[in-house]
Design a protein around this motif. Sequence first.
Motif, PDB file in Angstrom:
ATOM      1  N   SER A 320     -18.615 -21.748 -26.720  1.00  0.00           N
ATOM      2  CA  SER A 320     -17.447 -21.029 -26.227  1.00  0.00           C
ATOM      3  C   SER A 320     -17.299 -19.661 -26.885  1.00  0.00           C
ATOM      4  O   SER A 320     -17.675 -19.475 -28.041  1.00  0.00           O
ATOM      5  CB  SER A 320     -16.181 -21.846 -26.504  1.00  0.00           C
ATOM      6  OG  SER A 320     -16.324 -23.173 -26.054  1.00  0.00           O
ATOM      7  N   CYS A 321     -16.691 -18.742 -26.130  1.00  0.00           N
ATOM      8  CA  CYS A 321     -16.340 -17.423 -26.660  1.00  0.00           C
ATOM      9  C   CYS A 321     -14.827 -17.245 -26.807  1.00  0.00           C
ATOM     10  O   CYS A 321     -14.361 -16.147 -27.127  1.00  0.00           O
ATOM     11  CB  CYS A 321     -16.889 -16.330 -25.752  1.00  0.00           C
ATOM     12  SG  CYS A 321     -18.694 -16.225 -25.739  1.00  0.00           S
ATOM     13  N   ASP A 322     -14.056 -18.313 -26.553  1.00  0.00           N
ATOM     14  CA  ASP A 322     -12.599 -18.273 -26.700  1.00  0.00           C
ATOM     15  C   ASP A 322     -11.994 -17.148 -25.865  1.00  0.00           C
ATOM     16  O   ASP A 322     -11.108 -16.418 -26.315  1.00  0.00           O
ATOM     17  CB  ASP A 322     -12.215 -18.108 -28.171  1.00  0.00           C
ATOM     18  CG  ASP A 322     -10.770 -18.527 -28.446  1.00  0.00           C
ATOM     19  OD1 ASP A 322     -10.348 -19.574 -27.922  1.00  0.00           O
ATOM     20  OD2 ASP A 322     -10.067 -17.802 -29.173  1.00  0.00           O
ATOM     21  N   GLU A 389     -25.499 -17.845 -15.887  1.00  0.00           N
ATOM     22  CA  GLU A 389     -25.548 -16.421 -16.189  1.00  0.00           C
ATOM     23  C   GLU A 389     -24.235 -15.732 -15.841  1.00  0.00           C
ATOM     24  O   GLU A 389     -23.846 -14.751 -16.498  1.00  0.00           O
ATOM     25  CB  GLU A 389     -26.721 -15.764 -15.461  1.00  0.00           C
ATOM     26  CG  GLU A 389     -28.089 -16.252 -15.937  1.00  0.00           C
ATOM     27  CD  GLU A 389     -28.247 -16.186 -17.456  1.00  0.00           C
ATOM     28  OE1 GLU A 389     -27.820 -15.168 -18.062  1.00  0.00           O
ATOM     29  OE2 GLU A 389     -28.789 -17.137 -18.042  1.00  0.00           O
ATOM     30  N   SER A 390     -23.520 -16.216 -14.831  1.00  0.00           N
ATOM     31  CA  SER A 390     -22.201 -15.662 -14.520  1.00  0.00           C
ATOM     32  C   SER A 390     -21.255 -15.854 -15.692  1.00  0.00           C
ATOM     33  O   SER A 390     -20.492 -14.941 -16.052  1.00  0.00           O
ATOM     34  CB  SER A 390     -21.617 -16.345 -13.274  1.00  0.00           C
ATOM     35  OG  SER A 390     -22.333 -16.028 -12.106  1.00  0.00           O
ATOM     36  N   LEU A 391     -21.289 -17.022 -16.299  1.00  0.00           N
ATOM     37  CA  LEU A 391     -20.422 -17.306 -17.444  1.00  0.00           C
ATOM     38  C   LEU A 391     -20.793 -16.450 -18.646  1.00  0.00           C
ATOM     39  O   LEU A 391     -19.925 -15.946 -19.364  1.00  0.00           O
ATOM     40  CB  LEU A 391     -20.510 -18.789 -17.799  1.00  0.00           C
ATOM     41  CG  LEU A 391     -20.071 -19.768 -16.700  1.00  0.00           C
ATOM     42  CD1 LEU A 391     -20.408 -21.200 -17.093  1.00  0.00           C
ATOM     43  CD2 LEU A 391     -18.578 -19.634 -16.419  1.00  0.00           C
ATOM     44  N   VAL A 392     -22.102 -16.284 -18.855  1.00  0.00           N
ATOM     45  CA  VAL A 392     -22.565 -15.469 -19.982  1.00  0.00           C
ATOM     46  C   VAL A 392     -22.166 -14.012 -19.786  1.00  0.00           C
ATOM     47  O   VAL A 392     -21.613 -13.366 -20.693  1.00  0.00           O
ATOM     48  CB  VAL A 392     -24.098 -15.600 -20.150  1.00  0.00           C
ATOM     49  CG1 VAL A 392     -24.610 -14.602 -21.187  1.00  0.00           C
ATOM     50  CG2 VAL A 392     -24.468 -17.025 -20.555  1.00  0.00           C
ATOM     51  N   GLU A 393     -22.425 -13.471 -18.602  1.00  0.00           N
ATOM     52  CA  GLU A 393     -22.132 -12.059 -18.342  1.00  0.00           C
ATOM     53  C   GLU A 393     -20.633 -11.773 -18.370  1.00  0.00           C
ATOM     54  O   GLU A 393     -20.221 -10.654 -18.712  1.00  0.00           O
ATOM     55  CB  GLU A 393     -22.736 -11.650 -17.005  1.00  0.00           C
ATOM     56  CG  GLU A 393     -24.263 -11.627 -17.032  1.00  0.00           C
ATOM     57  CD  GLU A 393     -24.880 -11.285 -15.693  1.00  0.00           C
ATOM     58  OE1 GLU A 393     -24.132 -10.792 -14.806  1.00  0.00           O
ATOM     59  OE2 GLU A 393     -26.099 -11.505 -15.525  1.00  0.00           O
TER      60      GLU A 393
END
Length: 411
Positions: A320-322, A389-393
Amino acid sequence: MKAPADSAVLPAHARLVARDDVWLEGNAVQQLARVAALPGCVRAVGMPDLHAGRGIPIGAAFAFADRVVPELIGGDAGCGVRLVATSIGRMAPDVLERRARQAMDDEPLAECDPRAVFERVWEHGARGFAEVDGVPEALARLAAAEPEDGLRPSGDASPYRAGYEGALGSVGGGNHFLEVARVGALRDPAAAKALGLSAGELVVLAHSGSRGLGGALGQRWGGAVLEGDAAEPYLGELVGACRFARANRLLLAYRMLRALGASRASTITGGLDLTHNDVAREAVGGELAWVHRKGAAPARGSDFTVVLGSRGAPSWVMRSCDAEAGLRSVAHGAGRKMGRSEAREKIAARYRRRELTRTELGGRVVCDDPALLLEEHPDAYKPIEPVIESLVEAGLATAVAPLVPVLTVKR
């Protein structure tokens, strides 16, 4: 045809998280817009797995400033996934399939008092198994090692004392499954190590919910909109259903760990349990709000989360990136691109029956329901890679490791 994803479709406080190469169903976007326009909604996020449900989109999170809306959780309360990492490296496919079938036919709770089982898991979740006489020793050890879930006390169980404990340890229909997967090439080796994942080793994934208990909860609260103290009874019952669902996933995982010969503490290297359908009080825009997750995986702090693939595509462990912009959530899976009736019709014409129990990745499928084999075929789902990749970007999470299906059970 990809649904329009421009801001004109959605109110200003709503957004879609999806690259241009992620197909989105127009009806699902319309459902997202409708819920976002409800009174009290201050933030709405559609994930790249967004797809239409029964009036409520699946693969979304909604924040309401002053009210709880049970309809947004529905009858699959507590649905989620459990991941158990092991140090087992391999098992012959025929042996694994045979042992998995045997494990699913066994009744681990046969010597237990059903009422005691229900009461303990309603109040304590998976940990409750450790307090019930007759529970197998290995299951009791797993239960005793469970961390505290951090949830509020469970509410009144009296509306639900109707034999629901008989569903514990069952997968259920729809997109739920029990699976053995192999850890693929690590994207983030340090994070993988922290979770106990090693490339090439086997893990167990259990994706299921509270079964008929959640359905009863959904029917009981129907279309209510709850403000202030009026929400407390529902929230307490929802917590009980979520604990029941966690216990169900532990029992499912225990069955498959037995098949792997990995139910001892020395063979379990890590794991987690996540809930996809629930309500939590969280900070949004500097104020506390009720965040409703409808088929969305929590992604708080730097916690680990899992985005599920299909039986023919890997699931992904992520970190997670919060990200408040995503309501501290990520997609819970790849998302459907075909409805169930469409999948039955189209996929039956493409494949012979014996082909449905094998996948392009070399995995096997254990499923005795011909319709479910068609409805849950990988072709009915979006590709997983653009979702990840959508979540990462979007800055919602980082990729850690893929989990490639080896054996998937749907029964």
